[in-house]
Design a protein around this motif. Structure first.
Motif, PDB file in Angstrom:
ATOM      1  N   VAL A  48     -25.616 -14.230 -34.107  1.00 36.37           N
ATOM      2  CA  VAL A  48     -26.858 -13.624 -33.522  1.00 36.37           C
ATOM      3  C   VAL A  48     -27.668 -14.316 -32.716  1.00 36.37           C
ATOM      4  N   LEU A  49     -28.234 -13.681 -31.991  1.00 30.00           N
ATOM      5  CA  LEU A  49     -29.229 -14.243 -30.980  1.00 30.00           C
ATOM      6  C   LEU A  49     -30.730 -14.260 -31.539  1.00 30.00           C
ATOM      7  N   VAL A  50     -31.307 -15.319 -31.453  1.00 30.65           N
ATOM      8  CA  VAL A  50     -32.455 -15.779 -32.199  1.00 30.65           C
ATOM      9  C   VAL A  50     -33.666 -15.982 -31.042  1.00 30.65           C
ATOM     10  N   VAL A  51     -34.744 -15.215 -31.221  1.00 27.02           N
ATOM     11  CA  VAL A  51     -35.715 -15.557 -30.251  1.00 27.02           C
ATOM     12  C   VAL A  51     -37.010 -16.392 -31.114  1.00 27.02           C
ATOM     13  N   THR A  52     -37.726 -17.059 -30.697  1.00 19.77           N
ATOM     14  CA  THR A  52     -38.935 -17.771 -31.397  1.00 19.77           C
ATOM     15  C   THR A  52     -39.905 -17.676 -30.714  1.00 19.77           C
ATOM     16  N   GLY A  53     -41.186 -18.144 -31.375  1.00 16.80           N
ATOM     17  CA  GLY A  53     -42.448 -18.287 -30.778  1.00 16.80           C
ATOM     18  C   GLY A  53     -43.241 -16.718 -30.561  1.00 16.80           C
ATOM     19  N   GLY A  54     -43.753 -16.587 -29.387  1.00 18.58           N
ATOM     20  CA  GLY A  54     -44.402 -15.330 -29.030  1.00 18.58           C
ATOM     21  C   GLY A  54     -43.295 -14.257 -28.793  1.00 18.58           C
ATOM     22  N   ALA A  55     -42.119 -14.629 -28.550  1.00 13.89           N
ATOM     23  CA  ALA A  55     -41.142 -13.581 -28.145  1.00 13.89           C
ATOM     24  C   ALA A  55     -40.885 -12.806 -29.694  1.00 13.89           C
ATOM     25  N   ALA A  56     -40.890 -13.817 -30.546  1.00 15.38           N
ATOM     26  CA  ALA A  56     -40.565 -13.152 -31.908  1.00 15.38           C
ATOM     27  C   ALA A  56     -41.538 -12.301 -32.399  1.00 15.38           C
ATOM     28  N   GLU A  57     -42.805 -12.711 -32.281  1.00 17.62           N
ATOM     29  CA  GLU A  57     -43.808 -11.886 -32.558  1.00 17.62           C
ATOM     30  C   GLU A  57     -43.992 -10.509 -32.044  1.00 17.62           C
ATOM     31  N   LYS A  58     -43.519 -10.461 -30.856  1.00 17.42           N
ATOM     32  CA  LYS A  58     -43.562  -9.072 -30.015  1.00 17.42           C
ATOM     33  C   LYS A  58     -42.535  -7.951 -30.673  1.00 17.42           C
ATOM     34  N   TYR A  59     -41.360  -8.597 -30.929  1.00 17.44           N
ATOM     35  CA  TYR A  59     -40.283  -7.918 -31.468  1.00 17.44           C
ATOM     36  C   TYR A  59     -40.842  -7.522 -32.759  1.00 17.44           C
ATOM     37  N   SER A  60     -41.429  -8.278 -33.569  1.00 18.32           N
ATOM     38  CA  SER A  60     -41.764  -7.907 -34.965  1.00 18.32           C
ATOM     39  C   SER A  60     -43.034  -7.329 -35.186  1.00 18.32           C
ATOM     40  N   MET A  61     -43.539  -6.545 -33.948  1.00 16.98           N
ATOM     41  CA  MET A  61     -44.825  -5.525 -34.047  1.00 16.98           C
ATOM     42  C   MET A  61     -45.891  -6.579 -34.451  1.00 16.98           C
ATOM     43  N   ASN A  62     -46.172  -7.909 -33.872  1.00 13.14           N
ATOM     44  CA  ASN A  62     -47.027  -8.614 -34.194  1.00 13.14           C
ATOM     45  C   ASN A  62     -47.180  -9.286 -35.497  1.00 13.14           C
ATOM     46  N   ALA A  63     -46.200  -9.117 -36.240  1.00 13.80           N
ATOM     47  CA  ALA A  63     -46.293  -9.579 -37.744  1.00 13.80           C
ATOM     48  C   ALA A  63     -45.917 -11.181 -37.554  1.00 13.80           C
ATOM     49  N   VAL A  64     -46.698 -11.862 -38.273  1.00 10.42           N
ATOM     50  CA  VAL A  64     -46.620 -13.452 -38.177  1.00 10.42           C
ATOM     51  C   VAL A  64     -45.423 -13.948 -38.409  1.00 10.42           C
ATOM     52  N   THR A  65     -44.681 -14.321 -37.433  1.00  5.67           N
ATOM     53  CA  THR A  65     -43.325 -14.930 -37.611  1.00  5.67           C
ATOM     54  C   THR A  65     -42.959 -15.859 -36.293  1.00  5.67           C
ATOM     55  N   ASP A  66     -41.994 -16.739 -36.766  1.00  8.55           N
ATOM     56  CA  ASP A  66     -41.534 -17.736 -35.900  1.00  8.55           C
ATOM     57  C   ASP A  66     -40.167 -17.411 -35.113  1.00  8.55           C
ATOM     58  N   ALA A  67     -39.519 -16.412 -35.804  1.00 12.77           N
ATOM     59  CA  ALA A  67     -38.118 -16.260 -35.419  1.00 12.77           C
ATOM     60  C   ALA A  67     -37.877 -14.848 -35.579  1.00 12.77           C
ATOM     61  N   ALA A  68     -37.015 -14.356 -34.739  1.00 16.34           N
ATOM     62  CA  ALA A  68     -36.375 -12.865 -34.932  1.00 16.34           C
ATOM     63  C   ALA A  68     -35.093 -13.036 -34.517  1.00 16.34           C
ATOM     64  N   VAL A  69     -34.327 -12.066 -35.091  1.00 21.81           N
ATOM     65  CA  VAL A  69     -32.967 -11.829 -34.614  1.00 21.81           C
ATOM     66  C   VAL A  69     -32.905 -10.500 -33.716  1.00 21.81           C
ATOM     67  N   VAL A  70     -32.595 -10.669 -32.524  1.00 26.19           N
ATOM     68  CA  VAL A  70     -32.692  -9.266 -31.625  1.00 26.19           C
ATOM     69  C   VAL A  70     -31.353  -8.900 -31.250  1.00 26.19           C
ATOM     70  N   ALA A  71     -30.475  -9.401 -31.603  1.00 26.76           N
ATOM     71  CA  ALA A  71     -29.156  -9.126 -31.021  1.00 26.76           C
ATOM     72  C   ALA A  71     -27.890  -9.807 -32.097  1.00 26.76           C
ATOM     73  N   VAL A  72     -26.965  -9.133 -32.112  1.00 27.54           N
ATOM     74  CA  VAL A  72     -25.733  -9.475 -32.846  1.00 27.54           C
ATOM     75  C   VAL A  72     -24.742  -9.596 -31.775  1.00 27.54           C
TER      76      VAL A  72
END
Length: 82
Positions: A48-72
């Motif tokens: 998977v492709l993982v984004v971190t920081g502010g990009a992760a929060e944007k993908y998570s609808m501003n939920a408090v998070t440090d990391a988000a999976v955005v692609a397989v």
């Protein structure tokens, strides 16, 4: 951004309201184990492709998070770096 492998789906008996309905994954990157919110429908074993920081929060609808999976991600089977 980093590439990692999904090691397992995480469960939470209780979670913040902003995380309700979100899937949590444990990702092994080159340097660390990372807990991330899943926005790509990844399964255990997927790369998977993982984004971190502010990009992760944007993908998570501003939920408090440090990391988000955005692609397989897959591999084209060829080498791109000579």
């Amino acid at each position: 951004m980093e590439i990692g492998t999904v090691k397992e789906k995480l469960t939470a008996d209780k979670r913040a309201a902003c995380l309700e309905g979100q899937t949590l994954l444990l990702i092994r990157t080159e340097n660390a184990l990372v807990a991330a919110l899943d926005h790509a429908g990844a399964s255990v074993g997927d790369r998977v492709l993982v984004v971190t920081g502010g990009a992760a929060e944007k993908y998570s609808m501003n939920a408090v998070t440090d990391a988000a999976v955005v692609a397989v991600v897959g591999s084209s089977g060829g080498c791109c770096c000579g």
